[in-house]
Scaffold this active site. Structure first.
Site, PDB file in Angstrom:
ATOM      1  N   LYS A   1       0.855  -1.192   0.000  1.00 33.35           N
ATOM      2  CA  LYS A   1       0.000   0.000   0.000  1.00 33.35           C
ATOM      3  C   LYS A   1       0.891   1.242   0.000  1.00 33.35           C
ATOM      4  O   LYS A   1       1.801   1.364   0.817  1.00 33.35           O
ATOM      5  CB  LYS A   1      -0.901   0.009   1.239  1.00 33.35           C
ATOM      6  CG  LYS A   1      -1.962  -1.074   1.257  1.00 33.35           C
ATOM      7  CD  LYS A   1      -2.805  -0.974   2.518  1.00 33.35           C
ATOM      8  CE  LYS A   1      -3.810  -2.111   2.603  1.00 33.35           C
ATOM      9  NZ  LYS A   1      -4.873  -2.009   1.598  1.00 33.35           N
TER      10      LYS A   1
ATOM     11  N   ARG B   1      -9.617 -12.397   1.795  1.00 37.33           N
ATOM     12  CA  ARG B   1     -10.426 -13.492   1.238  1.00 37.33           C
ATOM     13  C   ARG B   1      -9.697 -14.824   1.309  1.00 37.33           C
ATOM     14  O   ARG B   1     -10.329 -15.879   1.365  1.00 37.33           O
ATOM     15  CB  ARG B   1     -10.839 -13.151  -0.187  1.00 37.33           C
ATOM     16  CG  ARG B   1      -9.717 -13.099  -1.207  1.00 37.33           C
ATOM     17  CD  ARG B   1     -10.086 -12.313  -2.438  1.00 37.33           C
ATOM     18  NE  ARG B   1     -10.301 -10.902  -2.119  1.00 37.33           N
ATOM     19  CZ  ARG B   1     -10.624  -9.972  -3.020  1.00 37.33           C
ATOM     20  NH1 ARG B   1     -10.795 -10.315  -4.284  1.00 37.33           N
ATOM     21  NH2 ARG B   1     -10.785  -8.717  -2.663  1.00 37.33           N
TER      22      ARG B   1
END
Length: 509
Positions: free
Chosen positions: A268, A343
């Site tokens: 990020k 996920r």
């Protein structure tokens, strides 16, 4: 772990406690309770703000202080019960700043409308939300120093145990979600859970043996691989179990507990790493709901939860895009982006729950996560519910949606479509499913829906649809937009979503 305890009184004149202020919540354009009408009218004669914004008035009421906390209009099509939470919270902040220790909460003028059926309860929870202070502050300065209001009276015909059970759960959820990444590193997250459920009917099991995790939770361990060089960051799975005495249905939860998300090798950048200690909000919300279960001890609802508590670190051992990793389900997963790590954790947890589901009556599966920025863009401050076919057939998403409307924890429904399954379909025979594309979810069409398709395949749930002999209802719950106040993931106060929705749907009759 203190929070404002509740005394319920039937009406204002029956209040006998040492109340030192009254917080009056409602639409001041409507008729006021006679005990307060003259004081409000007198104040309005010299201050037009009265009834328009929260204010502290001197009045001959309990404690000599009347805090007026207007909701504004309540009859428009788009008004909802959160107006009572907002108003009570604003009143509570004034009360705390004024040195009030024990206010009496008076809610008036509740419309005869189903959406306001829990207005008094929602007002109390809104008050507690406003008064909550972070765990780090309480540990450093002392709870009695930073949380000075310790008891609240609520006028109404309410169940005090129910009010406090939900608030106890919401407090656990806020603590686990909002606390900084070292104080809530995986082992300490697990320790907090053990303390929260000590001497309750909830059994806590912490799976922290690295070899066991590598064998049984391979996707989760791929995410945690770079964290293994730092022992205090080692991942774990926290399993919470409540067995109802006469179980008729079973709720099974997978909670995403990324204690800090650097993005991994897909790092990020641009300041987007700040606030990523809150990426454990899904696991926090599940633990919070389980705390309410522990307090309420339902007779017919069993609950099983697995929380994947992991740090998505960077380093030479970090997993990278293009890797193919075999999930617990046996499905071969091609990694599309290491910043789509949540996920992966959920897929292994869901696969374990899928295998166990046959041991429980009427199982219903949920994944709860701060999963995608797309959910926050598409739904704003609302939780996104994405049901599979069996859940849709049984109306489970409607149950949660309706509870959220009444209990002030609203959600919106999104549908799983064929395009979502095509999006994650393998491009070659080398793998069975693609975890994600390589762009951010916010710029990806159906960015919060297609992850549910991935989870369905990677967890082996695609074999349990309506076309199977054993359909398993499953709802993916994305709280990326609802998990913190104002969408501010670095500084916003955790909201404890979706504790209240689940509590209202399954625990309150």
């Amino acid at each position: 772990m203190a929070f404002p305890t509740v005394e319920v009184v039937e009406h204002y004149n029956a209040a006998q406690g040492d109340y030192d202020a009254v917080i009056l919540v409602g639409d001041f354009a409507q008729s006021l309770p006679e005990e307060f009408a003259d004081y409000v009218a007198s104040a309005q004669s010299y201050d037009q703000r009265v009834g328009q914004q929260p204010l502290l008035l001197a009045a001959d009421v309990l404690g000599g202080r009347l805090i007026t906390a207007p909701t504004g209009p309540l009859s428009r099509d788009y008004d909802d019960v959160r107006a009572f939470a907002d108003a009570a919270g604003a009143g509570a902040r004034i009360a705390a700043e004024a040195g009030v220790k024990q206010p009496l909460l008076v809610v008036f003028g509740v419309p005869d409308d189903a959406r306001y059926g829990q207005a008094e309860a929602v007002a109390y929870w809104g008050l507690c939300q406003a008064l909550y202070q972070p765990l780090e502050a309480r540990e450093a300065l002392g709870e009695e120093t930073v949380e000075t209001i310790t008891q609240v009276g609520v006028v109404g015909t309410l169940d005090a145990q129910w009010l406090m059970a939900v608030e106890a759960g919401k407090r656990v959820a806020r603590d686990l979600c909002g606390t900084e990444p070292e104080r809530m590193a995986p082992p300490r997250f697990a320790e907090y859970c053990q303390q929260a459920f000590a001497h309750t009917a909830v059994k806590v099991t912490v799976i922290d043996d690295i070899q066991q995790l590598q064998h049984e939770y391979p996707l989760l361990m791929a995410v945690g691989r770079a964290s293994l060089s730092v022992e205090r960051h080692w991942p774990c799975v926290v399993r919470l179990e409540y067995q109802a005495p006469a179980a008729e249905q079973t709720l099974m939860f997978a909670g995403k507990g990324i204690v800090f998300d650097t993005g991994g090798a897909d790092l990020k950048t641009g300041g987007h790493m700040a606030g990523m200690s809150r990426d454990k909000g899904g696991a926090a919300g599940v633990a919070g709901f389980m705390k309410t279960v522990a307090e309420m001890r339902p007779e017919t609802v069993s609950v099983v939860a697995e929380l994947g508590v992991v740090r998505n670190s960077i380093g030479a051992e970090a997993f990278v895009s293009d890797e193919i990793i075999q999930a617990h389900s046996g499905v071969r997963v091609r990694i599309g982006n290491t910043d789509a790590e949540g996920r992966l954790v959920l897929a292994d947890l869901l696969s374990h729950l899928r295998v166990q589901a046959g041991n429980y009556p009427r199982p219903q599966l949920y994944s709860v996560a701060t999963l995608t920025g797309h959910a926050a863009i598409a739904k704003g401050p609302y939780t996104a519910l994405v049901p599979n076919g069996p859940a849709r057939a049984q109306g489970i998403h409607d149950l949660l949606w309706e509870a959220g409307e009444v209990y002030g924890d609203p959600s919106e429904v999104s549908w799983s479509r064929r395009e979502d399954f095509r999006f994650v379909a393998p491009r070659t025979k080398a793998d069975d499913v693609l975890s994600s594309n390589n762009g951010p979810s916010v710029s990806t069409a159906r960015g919060h829906q297609f992850p549910m398709a991935f989870l369905t395949i990677a967890a082996g749930l695609d074999n349990y649809g309506n076309d199977s002999d054993h359909p398993l209802p499953y709802v993916h719950v994305d709280i990326a937009g609802s998990g913190v106040e104002g969408g501010d993931w670095q500084h916003g106060k955790p909201s404890a979503a979706p504790v209240t929705s689940f509590a209202g749907a399954y625990l309150h009759k």
